[in-house]
Design a protein around this motif. Structure first.
Motif, PDB file in Angstrom:
ATOM      1  N   THR A  46       0.853  -1.191   0.000  1.00 36.77           N
ATOM      2  CA  THR A  46       0.000   0.000   0.000  1.00 36.77           C
ATOM      3  C   THR A  46       0.882   1.231   0.000  1.00 36.77           C
ATOM      4  O   THR A  46       1.710   1.413   0.894  1.00 36.77           O
ATOM      5  N   ALA A  47       0.716   2.050  -1.031  1.00 38.45           N
ATOM      6  CA  ALA A  47       1.461   3.305  -1.137  1.00 38.45           C
ATOM      7  C   ALA A  47       0.590   4.438  -0.619  1.00 38.45           C
ATOM      8  O   ALA A  47      -0.601   4.507  -0.922  1.00 38.45           O
ATOM      9  N   LYS A  48       1.194   5.314   0.171  1.00 41.59           N
ATOM     10  CA  LYS A  48       0.490   6.488   0.675  1.00 41.59           C
ATOM     11  C   LYS A  48       1.295   7.726   0.307  1.00 41.59           C
ATOM     12  O   LYS A  48       2.513   7.756   0.487  1.00 41.59           O
ATOM     13  N   SER A  49       0.603   8.729  -0.205  1.00 40.36           N
ATOM     14  CA  SER A  49       1.229   9.998  -0.589  1.00 40.36           C
ATOM     15  C   SER A  49       0.734  11.091   0.339  1.00 40.36           C
ATOM     16  O   SER A  49      -0.481  11.287   0.487  1.00 40.36           O
ATOM     17  N   TYR A  50       1.684  11.796   0.943  1.00 36.16           N
ATOM     18  CA  TYR A  50       1.374  12.912   1.825  1.00 36.16           C
ATOM     19  C   TYR A  50       1.926  14.179   1.195  1.00 36.16           C
ATOM     20  O   TYR A  50       3.076  14.203   0.750  1.00 36.16           O
ATOM     21  N   VAL A 105      -3.024  12.467   0.932  1.00 33.55           N
ATOM     22  CA  VAL A 105      -3.810  12.839  -0.246  1.00 33.55           C
ATOM     23  C   VAL A 105      -4.133  11.645  -1.131  1.00 33.55           C
ATOM     24  O   VAL A 105      -4.983  11.748  -2.021  1.00 33.55           O
ATOM     25  N   ASP A 106      -3.474  10.494  -0.896  1.00 32.91           N
ATOM     26  CA  ASP A 106      -3.731   9.332  -1.731  1.00 32.91           C
ATOM     27  C   ASP A 106      -3.242   8.077  -1.029  1.00 32.91           C
ATOM     28  O   ASP A 106      -2.199   8.089  -0.364  1.00 32.91           O
ATOM     29  N   SER A 107      -4.000   6.990  -1.183  1.00 35.30           N
ATOM     30  CA  SER A 107      -3.610   5.674  -0.686  1.00 35.30           C
ATOM     31  C   SER A 107      -4.101   4.659  -1.703  1.00 35.30           C
ATOM     32  O   SER A 107      -5.261   4.692  -2.111  1.00 35.30           O
ATOM     33  N   ARG A 108      -3.194   3.761  -2.133  1.00 34.10           N
ATOM     34  CA  ARG A 108      -3.563   2.783  -3.167  1.00 34.10           C
ATOM     35  C   ARG A 108      -2.650   1.570  -3.105  1.00 34.10           C
ATOM     36  O   ARG A 108      -1.558   1.637  -2.558  1.00 34.10           O
TER      37      ARG A 108
END
Length: 161
Positions: free
Chosen positions: A74-78, A84-87
């Motif tokens: 799971t990648a998370k962008s902060y 702002v995003d989790s996928r």
């Protein structure tokens, strides 16, 4: 986890500007990195199916902090301390060198602007840790034109950034 603070300059000449990369360069899926594509964040592993563009304008001339974590596929962008995003995202990062602000391709994708607070961790940070880093690194705009300095001893050279 990789993270960086930056202030984007001009994107003239190419739509992609590489901020940073870590891992085995030159093999798709074996390195992770952050690119600004037309002013929007693109976490990537340089493989056709291993990149995505977020819908945030980071090419606005302001300082921004970006942290990208990967844990259990799971990648998370902060951005600026906010998730702002989790996928779902699968990578096979191989330990290797790092590149900051430079792309070895001759396509003109080098970074244009200041980069600060580059971080590479061997673990994903929690949301609380990301917020703490953002609060720690948040810059203040200082009007140096109204400042005075007293040179007590030694030499002083001033270079405006």
């Amino acid at each position: 986890m990789i993270g960086v603070r930056f202030k984007a300059g001009s994107h003239a000449g190419h739509t992609d500007r590489e901020i940073m990369r870590y891992g085995n360069r030159g093999h798709g899926g074996q390195s992770i990195g952050l690119v600004l594509r037309d002013g929007k964040l693109m976490p990537t592993t340089w493989g056709a199916n291993n990149e995505y563009v977020l819908n945030n304008n980071l090419g606005d001339g302001s300082w921004h902090q970006v942290i990208w974590t990967l844990q259990s596929d799971t990648a998370k962008s902060y951005i600026d301390g906010q998730l702002v995003d989790s996928r779902s995202f699968n990578v096979n990062t191989i330990l290797g060198g790092g590149i900051i602000g430079y792309n070895p391709n001759p396509a003109g994708e080098d970074w244009n602007g200041p980069i600060d607070d580059v971080r590479i961790y061997n673990r994903a940070l929690s949301a609380g840790e990301v917020t703490e880093l953002y609060d720690l690194e948040e810059s203040e705009e200082v009007d140096w034109t109204q400042s005075t300095f007293e040179l007590v001893e030694g030499n002083f050279t001033w270079h405006e950034a």
